[in-house]
Design a protein around this motif. Structure first.
Motif, PDB file in Angstrom:
ATOM      1  N   GLU A  19       0.623  -1.243   0.139  1.00 14.38           N
ATOM      2  CA  GLU A  19       0.078  -0.124  -0.112  1.00 14.38           C
ATOM      3  C   GLU A  19       0.769   1.369   0.093  1.00 14.38           C
ATOM      4  N   ARG A  30      -5.228   6.472   3.317  1.00  7.93           N
ATOM      5  CA  ARG A  30      -6.610   6.257   3.043  1.00  7.93           C
ATOM      6  C   ARG A  30      -7.498   5.879   4.282  1.00  7.93           C
ATOM      7  N   THR A  31      -8.783   6.456   4.060  1.00 15.19           N
ATOM      8  CA  THR A  31      -9.936   6.145   5.098  1.00 15.19           C
ATOM      9  C   THR A  31     -11.071   5.759   4.604  1.00 15.19           C
ATOM     10  N   GLU A  32     -12.057   5.433   5.333  1.00 18.71           N
ATOM     11  CA  GLU A  32     -13.297   5.491   4.793  1.00 18.71           C
ATOM     12  C   GLU A  32     -14.042   6.444   4.140  1.00 18.71           C
ATOM     13  N   GLN A  33     -13.499   7.700   4.533  1.00 15.92           N
ATOM     14  CA  GLN A  33     -13.813   8.965   3.692  1.00 15.92           C
ATOM     15  C   GLN A  33     -13.435   9.286   2.741  1.00 15.92           C
ATOM     16  N   GLY A  34     -12.010   8.663   2.299  1.00 18.11           N
ATOM     17  CA  GLY A  34     -11.350   8.974   0.845  1.00 18.11           C
ATOM     18  C   GLY A  34      -9.962   8.761   1.106  1.00 18.11           C
TER      19      GLY A  34
END
Length: 88
Positions: A19, A30-34
C-alpha cells in the motif's frame, strides 16, 4: 486488479510494494472517507534543510500592499540557497 497488474507487467518492469504511504514528498492516507494527501513531512524537511525549524509562522509572508523599491535592501549573501528554497 490482478489482471491489470499482470497486463502492465508484460509491458513494464514492475514490483508490488504494498500500500502506498509516501510518494514524491506526499504522505498518502486512505480512510473510509477517501484518500488524503499531506505534505507536512516534506515541509518539515525543507525547514530543517534550510535551518528554519525555529522560525515563527505567519499567514502571509509579506506585508499586504507592500511596495518594493530598488533603492531599499541589499544583495543576498547566499543567492543560491534562496533559489533552492524557492524552487523547492
Amino acid at each position: 486488479m490482478k489482471r491489470i497488474q499482470a497486463n502492465l507487467g508484460t509491458r513494464f518492469e514492475m514490483k508490488e510494494l504494498g500500500e502506498l504511504k509516501y510518494f514524491l514528498g506526499l504522505e498518502v492516507d486512505r480512510t473510509e472517507q477517501g484518500i488524503f494527501l499531506c505534505q507536512q513531512k516534506y515541509a518539515e524537511n525543507l525547514l530543517e534543510r534550510f535551518g528554519m525549524l525555529d522560525c515563527k509562522e505567519i499567514s502571509t509572508p509579506t506585508e499586504v500592499n507592500a511596495r518594493l523599491r530598488n533603492e531599499e535592501g541589499g544583495e543576498l549573501e547566499e543567492p543560491s540557497m534562496y533559489r533552492q528554497l524557492v524552487g523547492s
